[in-house]
Write a protein that holds these residues in place. Structure first.
Motif, PDB file in Angstrom:
ATOM      1  N   GLN A 128       2.714   4.753  27.566  1.00 24.64           N
ATOM      2  CA  GLN A 128       3.589   4.540  28.719  1.00 24.64           C
ATOM      3  C   GLN A 128       4.256   3.168  28.656  1.00 24.64           C
ATOM      4  N   MET A 129       3.507   2.167  28.223  1.00 28.97           N
ATOM      5  CA  MET A 129       4.030   0.802  28.146  1.00 28.97           C
ATOM      6  C   MET A 129       3.339   0.071  27.008  1.00 28.97           C
ATOM      7  N   ILE A 130       4.122  -0.707  26.289  1.00 32.04           N
ATOM      8  CA  ILE A 130       3.556  -1.542  25.225  1.00 32.04           C
ATOM      9  C   ILE A 130       4.392  -2.806  25.124  1.00 32.04           C
ATOM     10  N   GLN A 131       3.738  -3.947  25.040  1.00 32.45           N
ATOM     11  CA  GLN A 131       4.477  -5.205  24.922  1.00 32.45           C
ATOM     12  C   GLN A 131       3.576  -6.299  24.375  1.00 32.45           C
ATOM     13  N   ALA A 132       4.197  -7.384  23.970  1.00 30.81           N
ATOM     14  CA  ALA A 132       3.470  -8.563  23.509  1.00 30.81           C
ATOM     15  C   ALA A 132       4.171  -9.792  24.060  1.00 30.81           C
ATOM     16  N   GLN A 133       3.396 -10.845  24.277  1.00 36.63           N
ATOM     17  CA  GLN A 133       3.942 -12.070  24.852  1.00 36.63           C
ATOM     18  C   GLN A 133       3.372 -13.284  24.133  1.00 36.63           C
ATOM     19  N   LEU A 170      -0.501  -5.802  24.549  1.00 36.81           N
ATOM     20  CA  LEU A 170      -1.172  -4.875  25.471  1.00 36.81           C
ATOM     21  C   LEU A 170      -0.480  -3.525  25.458  1.00 36.81           C
ATOM     22  N   PHE A 171      -1.229  -2.503  25.872  1.00 39.53           N
ATOM     23  CA  PHE A 171      -0.658  -1.165  25.993  1.00 39.53           C
ATOM     24  C   PHE A 171      -1.282  -0.459  27.191  1.00 39.53           C
ATOM     25  N   ARG A 172      -0.514   0.462  27.755  1.00 39.30           N
ATOM     26  CA  ARG A 172      -1.028   1.377  28.768  1.00 39.30           C
ATOM     27  C   ARG A 172      -0.620   2.779  28.369  1.00 39.30           C
ATOM     28  N   LEU A 173      -1.574   3.704  28.359  1.00 40.63           N
ATOM     29  CA  LEU A 173      -1.315   5.081  27.967  1.00 40.63           C
ATOM     30  C   LEU A 173      -0.852   5.914  29.148  1.00 40.63           C
ATOM     31  N   THR A 174      -0.282   7.064  28.853  1.00 38.60           N
ATOM     32  CA  THR A 174       0.194   7.946  29.917  1.00 38.60           C
ATOM     33  C   THR A 174      -0.960   8.471  30.765  1.00 38.60           C
ATOM     34  N   ASN A 175      -2.190   8.464  30.223  1.00 37.48           N
ATOM     35  CA  ASN A 175      -3.351   8.922  31.000  1.00 37.48           C
ATOM     36  C   ASN A 175      -4.011   7.798  31.797  1.00 37.48           C
ATOM     37  N   GLY A 176      -3.406   6.610  31.782  1.00 38.22           N
ATOM     38  CA  GLY A 176      -3.921   5.490  32.553  1.00 38.22           C
ATOM     39  C   GLY A 176      -4.784   4.523  31.776  1.00 38.22           C
ATOM     40  N   GLY A 177      -5.229   4.895  30.589  1.00 39.77           N
ATOM     41  CA  GLY A 177      -6.020   3.981  29.775  1.00 39.77           C
ATOM     42  C   GLY A 177      -5.196   2.791  29.320  1.00 39.77           C
ATOM     43  N   PHE A 178      -5.870   1.685  29.051  1.00 46.79           N
ATOM     44  CA  PHE A 178      -5.144   0.484  28.617  1.00 46.79           C
ATOM     45  C   PHE A 178      -6.032  -0.354  27.706  1.00 46.79           C
ATOM     46  N   ILE A 219      -0.185  -6.522  18.632  1.00 48.08           N
ATOM     47  CA  ILE A 219       0.014  -5.130  19.056  1.00 48.08           C
ATOM     48  C   ILE A 219      -0.720  -4.188  18.113  1.00 48.08           C
ATOM     49  N   LYS A 220      -0.625  -4.464  16.823  1.00 51.37           N
ATOM     50  CA  LYS A 220      -1.315  -3.631  15.828  1.00 51.37           C
ATOM     51  C   LYS A 220      -2.823  -3.654  16.063  1.00 51.37           C
ATOM     52  N   ARG A 221      -3.358  -4.819  16.363  1.00 51.17           N
ATOM     53  CA  ARG A 221      -4.797  -4.932  16.633  1.00 51.17           C
ATOM     54  C   ARG A 221      -5.180  -4.190  17.904  1.00 51.17           C
ATOM     55  N   ALA A 222      -4.365  -4.341  18.941  1.00 49.85           N
ATOM     56  CA  ALA A 222      -4.670  -3.689  20.216  1.00 49.85           C
ATOM     57  C   ALA A 222      -4.656  -2.170  20.073  1.00 49.85           C
ATOM     58  N   LEU A 223      -3.685  -1.647  19.317  1.00 50.76           N
ATOM     59  CA  LEU A 223      -3.540  -0.200  19.191  1.00 50.76           C
ATOM     60  C   LEU A 223      -4.656   0.452  18.379  1.00 50.76           C
ATOM     61  N   LYS A 224      -5.459  -0.353  17.697  1.00 51.24           N
ATOM     62  CA  LYS A 224      -6.615   0.209  16.996  1.00 51.24           C
ATOM     63  C   LYS A 224      -7.586   0.859  17.981  1.00 51.24           C
ATOM     64  N   TYR A 225      -7.542   0.409  19.234  1.00 51.67           N
ATOM     65  CA  TYR A 225      -8.445   0.939  20.253  1.00 51.67           C
ATOM     66  C   TYR A 225      -7.796   2.033  21.092  1.00 51.67           C
ATOM     67  N   ALA A 226      -6.550   2.375  20.781  1.00 46.57           N
ATOM     68  CA  ALA A 226      -5.841   3.399  21.553  1.00 46.57           C
ATOM     69  C   ALA A 226      -6.028   4.762  20.888  1.00 46.57           C
ATOM     70  N   PRO A 227      -6.339   5.792  21.662  1.00 48.05           N
ATOM     71  CA  PRO A 227      -6.518   7.138  21.103  1.00 48.05           C
ATOM     72  C   PRO A 227      -5.190   7.825  20.822  1.00 48.05           C
ATOM     73  N   VAL A 228      -4.359   7.197  19.968  1.00 45.57           N
ATOM     74  CA  VAL A 228      -3.066   7.780  19.626  1.00 45.57           C
ATOM     75  C   VAL A 228      -3.222   8.655  18.391  1.00 45.57           C
TER      76      VAL A 228
END
Length: 234
Positions: A128-133, A170-178, A219-228
Motif C-alpha cells: 500500500q505504501m513504501i518510502q525511505a527517508q 518503511l512499508f505498509r501492506l494492503t492487509n495492514g501489516g508494516f 528499503i531492500k532490508r525492510a522488504l525482507k520481512y514483508a510477505p510479498v
C-alpha cells in the motif's frame, strides 16, 4: 542475475545453431541490434524495443566509458533491465549501468535504483505504501524494534538540517501489516564499501547519488520481512 545472463550470452556467442548470431568481436551497438528479437520478447508492453535500444545507446553517450566495457557485460546488464521492465540510465532513476574494473578489465554492472525497487514493490499489488527517508543531525528521530515497534521522525525546520545521521525505509501492506529498517550513516558507509563493486569510482552511484543508494538499501532490508511474492523477492 547479471552473471547468469552474461554466461548465457557467452554460450549463445559460441553456439552456431542459435537463432541470434553473436560473436565475441561484435561491438556493443552490433549486439544491441542483433538481440532486438530477444529484447522484444522480454519487454513489458509499455516499453518498445526501439525505445529501449535508444536508451541503451543513450547510456553510452551519457557515460562514454560504457563503450569501453566488454560488450558481453554491457548486454548482460541491459538484459537485466529488460527482464525487470526498468529503464536504465534515465532521469527516472529506476536502474543504471555502471563501468567498473574487474581484474583489470572494464566491465558493465547492472544496479537496481531506489525508484526501480519502489516500482517493483508496487507492482506486486501487496504494498500500500513504501518510502525511505534521510535523517539529519538537527531532526528529531526516535525508533525502537521489538513487540512494540516505534518510528518517529520530525525534520528540523526549513534551514540547514545538518549532516546525515540515519536512513530508514518503511512499508505498509494492503492487509495492514508494516515494517521498517534503520541504518546509521557509519553502518551504511561500511556496507557500501564492502558490497558495491564500483564503490570509490567516479561512476559509482554511491558517489553520484548517495542518498538514493542509501534509501534503496534500507528499503531492500525492510522488504525482507514483508510477505510479498517470490518473484519480487528474486
Amino acid at each position: 542475475m547479471a552473471v547468469n545472463v552474461k554466461n548465457e550470452l557467452e554460450k549463445r556467442a559460441g553456439n552456431q545453431e542459435s537463432p541470434v548470431k553473436l560473436t565475441k568481436n561484435m561491438t556493443i551497438v552490433d549486439m544491441v541490434k542483433a538481440l532486438e528479437p530477444e529484447i522484444r520478447r522480454a519487454l513489458p508492453a509499455v516499453l518498445t524495443p526501439e525505445r529501449f535500444t535508444r536508451m541503451a545507446l543513450s547510456a553510452i553517450n551519457n557515460t562514454p566509458a560504457l563503450a569501453e566495457c566488454t560488450p558481453m557485460s554491457f548486454i548482460a546488464a541491459m538484459m537485466n533491465a529488460v527482464q525487470l521492465g526498468l529503464e536504465p540510465n534515465t532521469p527516472l532513476g529506476q536502474a543504471c549501468m555502471i563501468p567498473y574494473k574487474n581484474k583489470g578489465v572494464l566491465e558493465c554492472q547492472f544496479q537496481l535504483g531506489y525508484k526501480g525497487m519502489i516500482d517493483l514493490a508496487y507492482r506486486t499489488g501487496q504494498v500500500q505504501m513504501i518510502q525511505a527517508q534521510i535523517v539529519r543531525e538537527y531532526d528529531y528521530f526516535e525508533y525502537q524494534y521489538g513487540l512494540d515497534p516505534k518510528l518517529i521522525h520530525r525534520p528540523g525546520g526549513d534551514g540547514d538540517r545538518g549532516d546525515i545521521t540515519f536512513t530508514y525505509g518503511l512499508f505498509r501492506l494492503t492487509n495492514g501489516g508494516f515494517g521498517f529498517e534503520v541504518s546509521s550513516k557509519v553502518d551504511m558507509d561500511a556496507f557500501a564499501a564492502k558490497y558495491s563493486k564500483s564503490f570509490g569510482s567516479k561512476y559509482s552511484p554511491w558517489t553520484e547519488n548517495y542518498e538514493d543508494m542509501a534509501k534503496k538499501t534500507v528499503i531492500k532490508r525492510a522488504l525482507k520481512y514483508a510477505p510479498v511474492s517470490v518473484d519480487f523477492q528474486k
